[in-house]
Structures are given as structure tokens and as C-alpha cells.
Design a protein around this motif. Structure first.
Motif, short mmCIF file in Angstrom:
data_model
loop_
_atom_site.label_atom_id
_atom_site.label_comp_id
_atom_site.label_asym_id
_atom_site.label_seq_id
_atom_site.Cartn_x
_atom_site.Cartn_y
_atom_site.Cartn_z
N SER A 1 -7.18 -1.26 1.55
CA SER A 1 -6.50 -2.33 2.29
C SER A 1 -7.29 -2.69 3.54
CB SER A 1 -5.07 -1.92 2.66
OG SER A 1 -5.07 -0.84 3.56
N SER B 1 0.82 -1.21 0.00
CA SER B 1 0.00 0.00 0.00
C SER B 1 0.86 1.26 0.00
CB SER B 1 -0.93 0.01 1.21
OG SER B 1 -1.87 -1.04 1.14
N TYR C 1 3.96 0.35 -3.55
CA TYR C 1 3.44 -0.36 -4.70
C TYR C 1 4.25 -0.11 -5.96
CZ TYR C 1 1.21 4.22 -4.98
OH TYR C 1 0.98 5.57 -4.98
N THR D 1 -1.40 6.82 -0.55
CA THR D 1 -1.66 5.53 0.11
C THR D 1 -3.17 5.28 0.14
OG1 THR D 1 0.30 5.82 1.50
CG2 THR D 1 -1.35 4.23 2.25
N ARG E 1 -0.89 -0.66 -7.39
CA ARG E 1 -1.45 0.06 -6.24
C ARG E 1 -2.80 -0.53 -5.85
NH1 ARG E 1 -5.29 3.86 -5.18
NH2 ARG E 1 -4.86 5.32 -3.45
#
Length: 304
Positions: free
Chosen positions: A190, A166, A169, A235, A186
Motif C-alpha cells: 500500500s 489493507s 480485505y 497486513t 488483499r
């Protein structure tokens, strides 16, 4: 059981029977950062399935029927301290459960850094994770998956891998590339379940850290593999769940990652249960933590 209960069970069984199940190799030939050695994969089935010394990484794909498919996919990384993979308890069991919710579940049998065949062990789990996500996107149309709705789920050390991909990537290593490498690795979201996040002393899970980067790793590596230090505005959103009485992976790991996400204004949902211990999986028989999956589904519905 009432007649409606039997009908629902029958319908669920029929839908399950129509769902697709595929196992594919991650790499053609010898995987990158690996040399050919006559090593055997370890497979132990006792209370759970434990897999070690992975030499031929794969993805095991569980696809829901088109009638109930949401288009979402979750790439799953089982835990095991980067030593083994708790393959069913934190892998295939969850993939099958996700299927019942109309979500594709893809379990990654990733290589573990303890194998003697690896030439750069610290890079290999992330490399396999990147490949898995790219492969899912490469098959998105055929598998009825929305390529913008591909997330990751990781448990314990698998949570560390999910947080690493995360935040890293786009990390590259020198290796041959193919058309699949042109796709993004990516994750779109998550799910981190009692995750290892930090390799710093206060919160580190010593087994995961030692297996991945070694006992006396330089500070540069410790920081690189401490997820809370690598969060950026790019992220993906995260759902975190942890038990307060976790004696395996300190609860501070989830706190640190949530705080880093919050500071970057990235949507995050943190759920702490007073009891559950480490490795609670579905949480059956462990009190309120057994409901965490329903909370997760509500969160996933609201993802944009």
C-alpha cells in the motif's frame, strides 16, 4: 534541448501511444447495497476534476506497453473526504505517471457514502475497493500483470480506504457473488499519501468520519474504521508520506499506522516533509516534497 532530449521525448510519446486505456464497470447491473434511483453523477471540472454522487462505479485502467512493463499494478483511490473524488489530481494523473515507469495504474471511481441510493453507506467504499482488486487479478494474464504484485495507493480519504482494505480485505457483507469473488482482495502493498487513518478524536479527520460512519457513531464503528487498531501480521507492507504542515489531516495519522505496522514487524517506510500542506499531489513547486515519487519508486523496486 539536445538531440538526445528530443529522442527521449519522441520515444516516450510513441510508447504512450501504444499503451492501453480501458474503462470497465465494477458491477453488472445495480451494484450491491444500492437501490435504483434516478440520481445523476456530479462532474465538475475547474482546476481539477471533481466527481460526486457516484452511481455506477468503474475502474479506469492505464496499462504500460509490454516493452517496459514491470508486471506491477497499483489500484488508486482518489481522495475527497468521502464527499467527492479528486479524480485527475489524485487519480488519472498518477496512473499515467505510473505507466511511464512500467506500472499499470487503475483508478477506482468508487461510490461515496453521501449518496441517497445506498442502503448501507459505511460498507460501500470498501466493497468497491475489494471488487476493484479482484477484477485486476481476474484480468492479470490479459493485462500482463503479476497477480502477486497488485498494490493500492490512496490519497487523504482515499488513503483511509487503502488502509481499510489493507486491514479488512476479507470483510464480508451479505450480497450475491460471482466467480470474481473467489479471488483475493488483499493488496500486496500500500502507498498512503497524507492518509486519513484514525477516526479517534485526537487524530480524526472529522469530514471523512462524518461522511462514512456519521457524527455520533458507536465506539465499535469508530474503532473498526481506525486503521491503526486493525493491523495484523497479514497486513501488507506500506509506504507513507505526509507533510509536517498538513492542516487538513493531522500528521499523527501516518505516525499511528507506521507504529502499528512496526509493532507487527511489517516492512514500512515513513517519509515526513517539513512543508507541503495537505493535498500536495505530485508536490510540484512545494520544495523537497516534490521528490517523494522518486523515493516511492526506489521502495517499490525493493518489494519482494
Amino acid at each position: 534541448m539536445k538531440k538526445t532530449g528530443f529522442l527521449l521525448l519522441f520515444l516516450a510519446t510513441m510508447l504512450s501511444a501504444q499503451a492501453q486505456h480501458i474503462i470497465l464497470p465494477l458491477w453488472e447491473g445495480t451494484p450491491p447495497l444500492q437501490k435504483e434511483m434516478d440520481l445523476e453523477e456530479e462532474f465538475v471540472q475547474e482546476e481539477i476534476i471533481r466527481i460526486g454522487n457516484v452511481q455506477k462505479p468503474t475502474i479506469e485502467v492505464f496499462l504500460p506497453t509490454k516493452q517496459i512493463s514491470t508486471g506491477k499494478a497499483v489500484v488508486i483511490f482518489p481522495g475527497g473526504g468521502y464527499s467527492i473524488l479528486a479524480y485527475d489530481k489524485e487519480g488519472t494523473d498518477f496512473a499515467k505517471w505510473l505507466n511511464a515507469q512500467g506500472i499499470a495504474g487503475i483508478v477506482v471511481k468508487y461510490r461515496l457514502p453521501r449518496s441517497q441510493s445506498l442502503t448501507d453507506k459505511k460498507e460501500v467504499p470498501l466493497l468497491d475497493a475489494q471488487r476493484a482488486i479482484r477484477m485486476v487479478r481476474s484480468q492479470a494474464e490479459e493485462w500482463n500483470i503479476d497477480p502477486t504484485q497488485v498494490g493500492v495507493m490512496g490519497f487523504s480519504a482515499g488513503g483511509h480506504l487503502a488502509s481499510t482494505i489493507s486491514t479488512q480485505y476479507d470483510h464480508e457483507v451479505e450480497r450475491p457473488k460471482d466467480a470474481i469473488d473467489q479471488l483475493s482482495a488483499r493488496p500486496d502493498f500500500s502507498v498512503l499519501v497524507y492518509p486519513v487513518i484514525s477516526f479517534r478524536d485526537a487524530s480524526a479527520h472529522s469530514g471523512s468520519r462524518m461522511n462514512l460512519i456519521g457524527e455520533n457513531a458507536p465506539q465499535e464503528l469508530v474503532d473498526r474504521f481506525s486503521g491503526e487498531l486493525n493491523v495484523t501480521e497479514e497486513t501488507p507492507p506500506a509506504f507513507l508520506v505526509h507533510a509536517q504542515d498538513d492542516n487538513g489531516v493531522p500528521i499523527e495519522n501516518s505516525f499511528l499506522y507506521y507504529k502499528a505496522l512496526h509493532e507487527k514487524r511489517i516492512p514500512a517506510s515513513l517519509h515526513i516533509y517539513p512543508k507541503g500542506g495537505h493535498g500536495f499531489g505530485f508536490g510540484f513547486g512545494r520544495g523537497p516534497v516534490s521528490n517523494w515519487r522518486n523515493v516511492l519508486l526506489d521502495w517499490m523496486v525493493d518489494l519482494k
